[in-house]
Write a protein that holds these residues in place. Sequence first.
Motif, PDB file in Angstrom:
ATOM      1  N   SER A  42     -93.886 -60.274  68.556  1.00  0.00           N
ATOM      2  CA  SER A  42     -94.214 -60.432  67.140  1.00  0.00           C
ATOM      3  C   SER A  42     -95.212 -59.363  66.698  1.00  0.00           C
ATOM      4  CB  SER A  42     -94.788 -61.824  66.894  1.00  0.00           C
ATOM      5  OG  SER A  42     -95.179 -61.966  65.561  1.00  0.00           O
ATOM      6  N   ASP A  43     -96.213 -59.121  67.533  1.00  0.00           N
ATOM      7  CA  ASP A  43     -97.183 -58.063  67.221  1.00  0.00           C
ATOM      8  C   ASP A  43     -96.508 -56.692  67.185  1.00  0.00           C
ATOM      9  OD1 ASP A  43     -99.146 -59.970  67.108  1.00  0.00           O
ATOM     10  OD2 ASP A  43     -99.986 -59.516  69.090  1.00  0.00           O
ATOM     11  N   ALA A  45     -93.341 -56.083  66.458  1.00  0.00           N
ATOM     12  CA  ALA A  45     -92.524 -56.019  65.242  1.00  0.00           C
ATOM     13  C   ALA A  45     -93.399 -55.720  64.029  1.00  0.00           C
ATOM     14  CB  ALA A  45     -91.763 -57.326  65.048  1.00  0.00           C
ATOM     15  N   ASP A  46     -94.565 -56.344  63.954  1.00  0.00           N
ATOM     16  CA  ASP A  46     -95.482 -56.071  62.841  1.00  0.00           C
ATOM     17  C   ASP A  46     -95.939 -54.613  62.850  1.00  0.00           C
ATOM     18  OD1 ASP A  46     -95.293 -58.686  61.994  1.00  0.00           O
ATOM     19  OD2 ASP A  46     -97.157 -59.320  62.976  1.00  0.00           O
ATOM     20  N   ALA A  47     -96.256 -54.106  64.031  1.00  0.00           N
ATOM     21  CA  ALA A  47     -96.698 -52.719  64.135  1.00  0.00           C
ATOM     22  C   ALA A  47     -95.583 -51.755  63.743  1.00  0.00           C
ATOM     23  CB  ALA A  47     -97.177 -52.420  65.559  1.00  0.00           C
ATOM     24  N   ARG A  49     -93.086 -52.420  61.722  1.00  0.00           N
ATOM     25  CA  ARG A  49     -92.885 -52.565  60.285  1.00  0.00           C
ATOM     26  C   ARG A  49     -93.934 -51.756  59.518  1.00  0.00           C
ATOM     27  NH1 ARG A  49     -93.351 -57.759  60.137  1.00  0.00           N
ATOM     28  NH2 ARG A  49     -91.279 -58.081  60.961  1.00  0.00           N
ATOM     29  N   ASP A  50     -95.169 -51.828  59.958  1.00  0.00           N
ATOM     30  CA  ASP A  50     -96.235 -51.043  59.327  1.00  0.00           C
ATOM     31  C   ASP A  50     -95.982 -49.549  59.481  1.00  0.00           C
ATOM     32  OD1 ASP A  50     -97.508 -53.367  58.585  1.00  0.00           O
ATOM     33  OD2 ASP A  50     -98.973 -53.306  60.227  1.00  0.00           O
TER      34      ASP A  50
END
Length: 115
Positions: A42-43, A45-47, A49-50
Amino acid sequence: MRRLFWLALGATLGVLIFRRLSRAAERMTPQGIAAGLGAGLSDLADALRDFAGDVREAMSSQEAALRAAAGLDAGGESALSTGAAAPSGAVAPGPAGDVAIAVSPTADKPAAGAS
């Protein structure tokens, strides 16, 4: 009084060590590993996406700067807007405003009857 102090200190340390070991043992279970892996993904994927958002923003600003430098956003007339006929084999202007000449795939091959 000293013995009571050392007894309380020993009990407190024992409880703290027991709790830490319990948490470590829980992380080593299949459910704990799956939860840790899920949180890590999840982390990630967030990175990503950013990062993709930052790349899009940088590309957009770079494209705007290039278009401004090339004069494409100044409202000038192009070959398409003036209705000028393009030479045969030419294609429409690309994003840089230049006209590319289309080359046929058989241009380099001699005709069947020519020797």
